[in-house]
Structure formats: C-alpha cells, structure tokens
Design a protein around this motif. Structure first.
Motif, mmCIF file in Angstrom:
data_model
loop_
_atom_site.group_PDB
_atom_site.id
_atom_site.type_symbol
_atom_site.label_atom_id
_atom_site.label_comp_id
_atom_site.label_asym_id
_atom_site.label_seq_id
_atom_site.Cartn_x
_atom_site.Cartn_y
_atom_site.Cartn_z
ATOM 1 N N UNK A 44 1.048 -1.215 0.110
ATOM 2 C CA UNK A 44 -0.063 -0.043 -0.191
ATOM 3 C C UNK A 44 0.908 1.354 -0.128
ATOM 4 N N UNK A 45 1.996 1.419 0.764
ATOM 5 C CA UNK A 45 2.743 2.523 0.860
ATOM 6 C C UNK A 45 3.966 2.632 -0.016
ATOM 7 N N UNK A 46 4.191 1.420 -0.734
ATOM 8 C CA UNK A 46 5.509 0.975 -1.624
ATOM 9 C C UNK A 46 5.903 2.137 -2.253
ATOM 10 N N UNK A 47 4.841 2.603 -3.402
ATOM 11 C CA UNK A 47 5.251 3.826 -4.169
ATOM 12 C C UNK A 47 5.963 4.947 -3.490
ATOM 13 N N UNK A 48 5.207 5.460 -2.687
ATOM 14 C CA UNK A 48 5.770 6.532 -1.634
ATOM 15 C C UNK A 48 7.160 6.260 -0.893
ATOM 16 N N UNK A 49 7.010 5.099 -0.289
ATOM 17 C CA UNK A 49 8.356 4.374 -0.106
ATOM 18 C C UNK A 49 9.594 4.652 -0.827
ATOM 19 N N UNK A 50 9.445 4.142 -1.793
ATOM 20 C CA UNK A 50 10.419 4.363 -2.931
ATOM 21 C C UNK A 50 10.793 5.462 -3.486
ATOM 22 N N UNK A 51 9.588 6.219 -3.482
ATOM 23 C CA UNK A 51 9.965 7.803 -3.847
ATOM 24 C C UNK A 51 10.765 8.401 -2.871
ATOM 25 N N UNK A 52 10.471 8.122 -1.519
ATOM 26 C CA UNK A 52 11.039 8.939 -0.720
ATOM 27 C C UNK A 52 12.462 8.337 -0.555
ATOM 28 N N UNK A 53 12.973 7.060 -0.668
ATOM 29 C CA UNK A 53 14.326 6.398 -0.820
ATOM 30 C C UNK A 53 15.132 7.123 -2.115
ATOM 31 N N UNK A 54 14.431 7.129 -3.036
ATOM 32 C CA UNK A 54 15.038 7.797 -4.387
ATOM 33 C C UNK A 54 15.378 9.504 -4.002
ATOM 34 N N UNK A 55 14.474 10.014 -3.486
ATOM 35 C CA UNK A 55 14.896 11.461 -3.265
ATOM 36 C C UNK A 55 16.242 11.475 -1.954
ATOM 37 N N UNK A 56 15.854 10.553 -1.161
ATOM 38 C CA UNK A 56 17.134 10.838 0.046
ATOM 39 C C UNK A 56 18.316 10.442 -0.563
ATOM 40 N N UNK A 57 18.386 9.296 -1.422
ATOM 41 C CA UNK A 57 19.452 8.812 -1.797
ATOM 42 C C UNK A 57 20.112 9.903 -2.944
ATOM 43 N N UNK A 337 5.585 12.829 5.552
ATOM 44 C CA UNK A 337 6.263 12.917 4.169
ATOM 45 C C UNK A 337 5.931 11.656 3.217
ATOM 46 N N UNK A 338 5.962 10.477 3.981
ATOM 47 C CA UNK A 338 5.443 9.396 3.399
ATOM 48 C C UNK A 338 4.012 9.522 2.821
ATOM 49 N N UNK A 339 3.373 9.882 3.859
ATOM 50 C CA UNK A 339 1.697 10.035 3.332
ATOM 51 C C UNK A 339 1.435 11.021 2.566
ATOM 52 N N UNK A 340 2.151 12.310 2.410
ATOM 53 C CA UNK A 340 1.679 13.338 1.832
ATOM 54 C C UNK A 340 2.548 13.335 0.490
ATOM 55 N N UNK A 341 3.600 12.671 0.383
ATOM 56 C CA UNK A 341 4.312 12.635 -0.852
ATOM 57 C C UNK A 341 5.092 14.064 -1.323
ATOM 58 N N UNK A 342 5.069 14.980 0.044
ATOM 59 C CA UNK A 342 5.646 16.122 -0.563
ATOM 60 C C UNK A 342 7.077 16.126 0.168
ATOM 61 N N UNK A 343 7.835 15.911 -1.015
ATOM 62 C CA UNK A 343 9.526 15.594 -0.591
ATOM 63 C C UNK A 343 10.259 17.035 -0.838
ATOM 64 N N UNK A 344 9.390 18.106 -0.955
ATOM 65 C CA UNK A 344 10.243 19.311 -0.858
ATOM 66 C C UNK A 344 10.289 19.842 0.597
ATOM 67 N N UNK A 345 9.816 19.070 1.575
ATOM 68 C CA UNK A 345 10.240 19.380 2.771
ATOM 69 C C UNK A 345 11.506 18.949 3.246
#
Length: 383
Positions: A44-57, A337-345
C-alpha cells in the motif's frame, strides 16, 4: 554526527512512543506515534516509500559530491579547499594552524563518541529513562552503531598515521612524534587502539547493551584518547623545533592528499553506488534488492564515519554534516512525508530559519535512508 537542536523534543516524543508501544490503549494520538516508529513497508505504501528513498539517496549523493568537489576542485567559486588548507591561506595562517585544526578535529570526535554517542544513551539508561536511551542510540535501525563509532576512532588513527589503512606514511604526525617524543607517541598509539578495541568489546548490538560494563569502559577509553590528543597538541605548540612550516607542511600536504581527499572521493563513489542500488530496488522491488541496497548503505556509511575527525571547512560551512548525518530523526515527520508525498520538505535554502533548516535536515541523509531500508538490524522485506 550532527546533534539536532530538536533532540530534547524528539526524545520526549519517543518516551510517549514507548508508553504507547507497551500499552496500546484506545488513544488515537498514541496510536499515531506508534505507527511513526514502527511503520512497515507494504504494497500500500510502496510507491511513496520508494519515492522517498530515491529522493533521499539523490540528495545524499549530491551532498557527497559537493563535499568532495569543494575540497578537490573549487570552493565558493575559488580555489579548492584542499589548496587553501595546504597553503594555509585565509583562516589558516601557518602549517601549525593546520595541525592544530587536525588535532582539534580528532579531539572533537573522540569526545563526541565517548560523551554523546555512547555517553548520552548510557546516562539516560542509568537515570531510569530506558526507552529514551534506546532511541538515543545512533544507527540503531541497522544495528551498526558499534562499527560506526569504531570507524570514528579510525578517522583519528588515519589523521595521525597519514594513511587510510593503518600503515604509516613517511610524512605523518606518527613519524614526527615517534622521533621526537617516543613516550608521548606511544601514549597516542595506545590510546587510539585502546578506544577502538574498547568499542568493539561492547556486546553487539550496542542498543541492547547500553548499560554494560563494556560501554562504560569504552567511554573511559574515549576520554583517555581525548586527553592524550590534547597533550599532543600542546606538545607540538610548545616545541619550537617542530612547529615550523618547514617541518609541518609536508605532514599537512600528506594529510590532505592521502587521507582527506581519498576519503571524500570514496564517499562520493559509494554514495553514487547507494543511489544506484536504491534505484534498482525501485525498479525491481524484491527482498533481495532490499538487501543489496542495505549493503550499499553500509559501504557508503564507512567512509563517512571515517571522515568525522575532519568535520571542518566545507562540510561544516555548507551545512553538509547535518544534511547527511543529523541525529536523531523526526520519525513522525518522515511518516507525514511518506503519506503526503511532499518531498520538498527535505530541501532548504539560504535565508530559511534555523528551525526550517533543522526540520529539513532531520528527514534526509544517512539515517532517513537507514530507517527506510532496515528494520531491527535487518533489511526490510517485500510481502
């Protein structure tokens, strides 16, 4: 490691978290905090999780690249910081100033390992705040704390030996002091190895052995190392036969060329490999690729921890230390951030308030990736 000013606030939050974890009553606020700390990776949260990891990396790779390039090529649109340091321009007016900076960096990390990285959790545990003690342990998601701290001591060793592998460079503080003051030299070498050995003697993982005799011994060994390094700095400052540019310049040059630059180059390369592993995990979401990304994190972590004796210059002035290594994390903000997808934070700019900068730094870097990659010392798994 950059200790965030949010530390007291966050440790207070994890105290609430621990209560909720042990006593799951019908309290919505407590349940939200439990989810922040114990959130699981799922379909359920995989897409957001991977987007977060991609941004952090990606941010980590960018910071590591900026750090290396600031030392190696250009700093503030001018000379490389390596050139400035070796020629002791601006802030550093002599080779002695440079050596003082080197040794002060070594003292700082010896003290931090003993009094903060080991000491803060130990003191909290001793005062009865056992849950806060657990969450105060740096790198507890991966159970890599003990090796992180040992690598911090190796950053001191490398600065003194003039190499990255435990061998002795010709132009090194090791050779200089061994030929001038054998007794002091032996104290330095013994204190370095003593601190590293004492940390490795802590039963693994440190998070489960905070209150151990070995932890206390490691704190004492780090304090001894700090004191001996201060004695070494004083000796060099007061020994006229060695505190000249003629004697110290070759040591400073070797320190930069054989220790600092290769360490930061290694960090850049391994941060790049980490980003690639995170991207590969996103493209093929398997437990095996989670494990590969975790291994890439561990490999990138080593040169960073082995650079902590030289947290001066660009790494400090550009905010790169807290960008890459703020601790502790704001777990609730990460989940938001995982829930909102607002990686600008995760981003900040010059002119932002201190609070805004610290908030951004506490949701990026090594430890955010660690939180997303590891669970209880092991790679996360795909359902």
């Amino acid at each position: 490691m950059k200790q965030s000013k949010l530390k007291v606030l966050i440790l207070g939050a994890v105290a609430v978290l621990a209560t909720a974890s042990c006593d799951k009553k019908n309290d919505n606020k407590k349940e939200e905090v439990v989810e922040a700390a114990n959130i699981e990776y799922s379909s359920k949260n995989a897409n957001s999780w991977h987007n977060y990891m991609n941004n952090a990396a990606s941010l980590l790779k960018s910071d590591a690249t900026s750090l290396y390039e600031s030392w190696a090529t250009s700093y503030n649109d001018g000379d490389a910081f390596a050139s400035t340091f070796k020629s002791h321009k601006a802030t550093y007016t002599s080779a002695l100033n440079c050596v003082e900076q080197i040794l002060e960096g070594c003292c700082d990390i010896a003290s931090e390992v003993g009094t903060a990285k080991i000491g803060d959790p130990y003191d909290l545990y001793q005062s009865g705040k056992t849950t806060e003690a657990l969450y105060a342990v740096e790198s507890w998601y991966s159970w890599h704390s003990r090796d992180d701290y040992t690598n911090n001591i190796y950053s001191i060793r490398n600065s003194y030996y003039g190499t990255r592998d435990g061998k002795v460079a010709e132009n090194s503080l090791y050779n200089l002091i061994s030929g001038k003051n054998a007794e002091l030299h032996k104290k330095v070498v013994d204190a370095i190895s003593g601190a590293a050995d004492a940390i490795q003697a802590i039963p693994q993982p440190f998070r489960n052995n905070i209150n151990s005799t070995e932890s206390s011994n490691a704190m004492d060994a780090c304090a001894e190392l700090d004191a001996v390094l201060a004695e070494l700095e004083s000796y060099i400052q007061n020994e006229a036969s060695i505190n000249t540019d003629e004697v110290l310049d070759p040591i400073v040059t070797n320190y930069v060329d054989a220790v600092v630059l290769p360490t930061y180059s290694d960090l850049q390369q391994k941060a790049t490999a980490l980003q690639a592993a995170v991207t590969a995990l996103n493209n093929d979401r398997t437990s095996a690729n989670f494990s590969k990304a975790c291994n890439a994190w561990l490999e990138a972590r080593e040169p960073w921890e082995m650079s902590e004796a030289f947290l001066f210059g660009p790494v400090d002035e550009l905010g790169l230390d807290p960008n890459m290594d703020s601790w502790p994390l704001d777990q609730e903000a990460i989940v938001k951030i995982l829930e909102s997808g607002n990686f600008n934070e995760m981003n900040w700019s010059d002119g932002d308030s201190d609070e805004a900068i610290e908030a951004a730094q506490s949701v990026r870097g090594f430890h955010t990736l660690e939180f997303l990659l590891f669970k209880d010392g092991l790679p996360r798994t795909v359902e």
